[in-house]
Enzyme design. Sequence first.
Site, PDB file in Angstrom:
ATOM      1  N   LYS B  93     -25.989  42.315  13.929  1.00  0.00           N
ATOM      2  CA  LYS B  93     -27.297  41.838  14.363  1.00  0.00           C
ATOM      3  C   LYS B  93     -27.051  40.569  15.165  1.00  0.00           C
ATOM      4  CE  LYS B  93     -31.385  39.519  13.081  1.00  0.00           C
ATOM      5  NZ  LYS B  93     -32.090  38.765  12.052  1.00  0.00           N
ATOM      6  N   GLY B 154     -39.181  33.118   9.799  1.00  0.00           N
ATOM      7  CA  GLY B 154     -39.637  32.346   8.646  1.00  0.00           C
ATOM      8  C   GLY B 154     -41.084  31.888   8.716  1.00  0.00           C
ATOM      9  N   ALA B 181     -38.280  39.606  11.851  1.00  0.00           N
ATOM     10  CA  ALA B 181     -38.678  38.200  11.758  1.00  0.00           C
ATOM     11  C   ALA B 181     -40.183  37.995  11.852  1.00  0.00           C
ATOM     12  CB  ALA B 181     -38.017  37.338  12.837  1.00  0.00           C
ATOM     13  N   GLY B 182     -40.638  37.036  11.088  1.00  0.00           N
ATOM     14  CA  GLY B 182     -42.032  36.602  11.166  1.00  0.00           C
ATOM     15  C   GLY B 182     -42.994  37.367  10.281  1.00  0.00           C
ATOM     16  N   ASN B 203     -36.886  38.585   5.348  1.00  0.00           N
ATOM     17  CA  ASN B 203     -36.133  37.890   4.299  1.00  0.00           C
ATOM     18  C   ASN B 203     -37.027  36.895   3.564  1.00  0.00           C
ATOM     19  OD1 ASN B 203     -34.294  36.364   2.754  1.00  0.00           O
ATOM     20  ND2 ASN B 203     -32.745  36.350   4.315  1.00  0.00           N
ATOM     21  N   THR B 204     -37.514  35.890   4.292  1.00  0.00           N
ATOM     22  CA  THR B 204     -38.237  34.798   3.649  1.00  0.00           C
ATOM     23  C   THR B 204     -39.427  35.285   2.824  1.00  0.00           C
ATOM     24  OG1 THR B 204     -37.612  33.429   5.524  1.00  0.00           O
ATOM     25  CG2 THR B 204     -39.291  32.545   4.077  1.00  0.00           C
TER      26      THR B 204
END
Lengths: 324, 253
Positions: B93, B154, B181-182, B203-204
Amino acid sequence: MADVTIIGAGVAGLWAAHALSQRGITPRLIDRHGAPGAHGCSWWAGGMLAPFCEGATSEPAVIAHGQRAASDWAGVTEVTQNGSLVVALARDRAELDRFARRTSGHDRIGGAALADLEPDLATAGREALLFGTEAHLSPRRALADLVAALAVKGITIEQAEATPDDIPGTVIDCRGLAANLPGLRGVRGEMVMLRTPDVTLARPVRLLHPRHPLYIVPRGDGVFMLGATQIESAAPGPVTARALLELLSAAYALHPAFAEAQVIETGADLRPAFADHVPRVIRRGRVLHLNGLFRHGYLMAPALARQAADYLETGTKGDLFHED
Amino acid sequence: MRDFYGVTLDSPLMLGTAQYPSPAVMEAAFRASGASVATVSLRRETGGGQAFWQIIKGLGLHVLPNTAGCYSAREAVTTARMAREVFETNWIKLEVIGHADTLQPDPFGLLEAAETLAAEGFQVFPYTTEDQVLAQRLVDAGCRVLMPWGAPIGSGLGLNNRYGLRMLRAAFPDIPMVVDAGLGLPSHAADAMEMGFDAVLLNTAVAQADDPVAMATAFGLAARAGRMAHGAGPMAPRDMAVPSTPVIGKAWL
């Protein structure tokens, strides 16, 4: 009680010796480096006795046992019972809300109340969480005081290389990562010591930051310990430039006067940790392992030592007890 | 079904491995979510010692190493080469960050690194914006997967530019795409999947939830629900009300 030998004189080994001595058992205490020092990760700790703050990311066992740590330590060394403070920068207000939601034992304060407690941190509109029952100590002084308390009872640290196999009888293995237990890993942490007369703090302060969380523990005489990174790496070696940048930037964001502070020491070491980050007493035959204290060495060593002593004295198996 | 360099994934959920309270919680979250891919950062984690990498390996999933935190093509290429050695996979990635605050991709560095890595036999998953021109250049460079952002890393804002993402999806019907993401909520993941994306990566939102395991479960369900809904042929929205039961012929008194 038959002979008991403790290997490792970090915070776990010293507490194991202390807990046994309180029950009338005089163990041998061996460490390959002798007295506590820069060779062991206990040397680099923050010394916060903050079970409720740790509860934001820790298992319930840490919160439960950690609440006794301050009174346990108070019998050995000077413990400052000033609580601890959690703050966030203005744009990260949501982090403070989230931390409040995930923890207990705090009051939300701001304005005059914050200015009374920590005048240097009170800026317009800033709010903080005060964990009033938490405490802190000075780790190196605490280790020295423990060593002195043991000496009074005739327990001294023998400097020698030893593994449990070398020693007959009951062995308590407190060697941390050197014990090489299955599932035990190193989690790298880095810290900085600053000295400045321009900032005064009466209690540990945690800065919540989405990228670079930081805690600052006052050591007195204008000395502050900044910690600590938490990196999934067992790489040894000195603090990295990146870690320094992050820690110092966060401290500067908290109070600009830290920019003029002297950097008096940096340090890095590996915390021994199990996958759930809860320390364990593990019995393997005649060997008891006390290990996996992670970032909770000072918070959890008294409880871990107590459970080891309970087992040796009465066979009681506490919630931190495991058998291989 | 579009595959990822020949690999078909059981679940359209990809999860990151950072920021969990502990590896035990991380492992429980992965198992509960049914995620098929674990992303892992080489730069700081696993740098010394194999313990954390062994835990990730123990998940038994496809491992997608990333170049998180790289600010130049050169740095990213070096990191990718190290990741190939450590993780024994050609998947990478590719993140080349252009701005420290927004963590926005640097399109120029990204393209440069993608060209280099594709030529070296890497199977590149580029973390990119929803820009179609950049996407075409990445495909020309040899990328056979695209990873457009939902919102800044994040941030938890969800799909910041639904129009742009929809256009991107339509422009490259044969390229597997992951919204990366996001994402902050399971509904964001379902939304992306309903739009026809092939997977979501986050992830976050899971790792920093109060209960990461429950949140991981919710994301897993949402991603699968969104994929199923897309496959089921969603109705088109319309302005006129249409009764689902015929009105004519009803008994009336």
